[in-house]
Design an enzyme around this catalytic site. Structure first.
Site, PDB file in Angstrom:
ATOM      1  CB  SER A   1      -0.958  -0.045   1.190  1.00  0.00           C
ATOM      2  OG  SER A   1      -1.912   0.979   1.121  1.00  0.00           O
TER       3      SER A   1
ATOM      4  CG  ASP B   1      -7.603  -1.985  -3.065  1.00  0.00           C
ATOM      5  OD1 ASP B   1      -8.056  -1.070  -2.347  1.00  0.00           O
ATOM      6  OD2 ASP B   1      -6.440  -2.404  -2.986  1.00  0.00           O
TER       7      ASP B   1
ATOM      8  CG  HIS C   1      -6.146  -1.652   0.578  1.00  0.00           C
ATOM      9  ND1 HIS C   1      -5.504  -1.331  -0.608  1.00  0.00           N
ATOM     10  CD2 HIS C   1      -5.353  -1.145   1.574  1.00  0.00           C
ATOM     11  CE1 HIS C   1      -4.394  -0.669  -0.345  1.00  0.00           C
ATOM     12  NE2 HIS C   1      -4.268  -0.557   0.961  1.00  0.00           N
TER      13      HIS C   1
END
Length: 270
Positions: free
Chosen positions: A150, A219, A248
């Site tokens: 991320s 996501d 996610h």
């Protein structure tokens, strides 16, 4: 007619003032909006990492704190760059799995995150990322594998563009942080006012390491198109792993570790 013009003018002024106010609020509070740096720091004694150690790594005028465990003889070590929320220690189950299969690891909090003092900024995060890699590189002769998750895809890609590693794994990466912001706030001039843009789309051009990108089609934090587009820019692409229906934070349970091991095996010299 004059009254109508005055009302329309007043409405226009109100809209402009509201827009300017929204832009100003975003500009002056952008780091508070961009980062979620709160959370508990777990102690090593509360994990199954019985052979890991606490480490403090010099970065600029401060230190960043994390955990390190060397790999088993003949195995590589993972430099793990965490995501945007909580402390690196929250992901201890990942590190436990790494070491159970012989991999070493280094994981830490960037400045301003729970375990490390200082101010959060892109410049500080990148400096901390380089300092951590250099610390690890000086400590071990084992191959270094970079894993960025991320937000961590930013420092991971930057480090891979500046240093020599064996492989780069990007989990739910952004094309750039400013691209994600522009997708989320299309009417705001984020390209002009955002300070911490994390331009993976530019850094990836200088990444010579083999690259695996992992993303989920559901996501809601970073759209899967970011991962696909970033992979397309990689000079040395290895694999694009897209998980249908994954959000996610779903990729670990979806089996990313098995994908990672196969990727690392392909990337490491025989």
């Amino acid at each position: 007619m004059k009254l109508l013009r005055r009302l329309l003018l007043a409405l226009l002024i109100l809209v402009i003032a509201s827009y300017v106010g929204a832009v100003g609020y975003m500009y002056f509070n952008q780091r508070a909006l961009q980062y979620s740096a709160r959370g508990e720091v777990l102690a090593l004694g509360d994990t199954q990492l019985s052979n890991a150690q606490d480490v403090a790594i010099a970065s600029g005028t401060t230190r960043v704190n994390g955990w390190y465990q060397p790999p088993r003889q003949g195995m590589p070590v993972i430099a793990y760059y965490k995501g945007n929320s909580k402390s690196f220690s929250e992901e201890h189950e990942r590190y436990e799995r790494f070491v159970a299969e012989g991999y070493g690891f280094l994981a830490f909090d960037y400045r301003g995150f729970p375990a490390s003092p200082g101010d959060i900024s892109e410049a500080n995060i990148l400096a901390d990322a380089i300092a951590a890699f250099d610390w690890l590189d000086a400590l071990t002769d084992a191959p270094i594998l970079i894993w960025g998750r991320s937000l961590g895809s930013g420092p991971a890609t930057y480090v891979a563009s500046q240093r020599d590693a064996a492989a780069l794994l990007l989990e739910t990466p952004f094309l750039s942080a400013v691209n994600v912001a522009a997708e989320r706030y299309p009417i705001l001039p984020v390209w002009q006012v955002m300070q911490d843009q994390f331009r993976n789309d530019l850094w990836i051009a200088d990444v010579s390491e083999p690259v695996l990108v992992a993303h989920g089609t559901a996501d809601r934090t970073i759209d899967v198109s970011n991962g696909r587009r970033l992979y397309d820019l990689a000079p040395n692409p290895d694999a694009l792993w897209i998980v249908e229906g994954a959000d996610h934070s779903d990729l670990w349970n979806a089996g990313i570790w098995d994908q990672a091991k196969a990727f690392f095996h392909r990337a490491l010299p025989r």
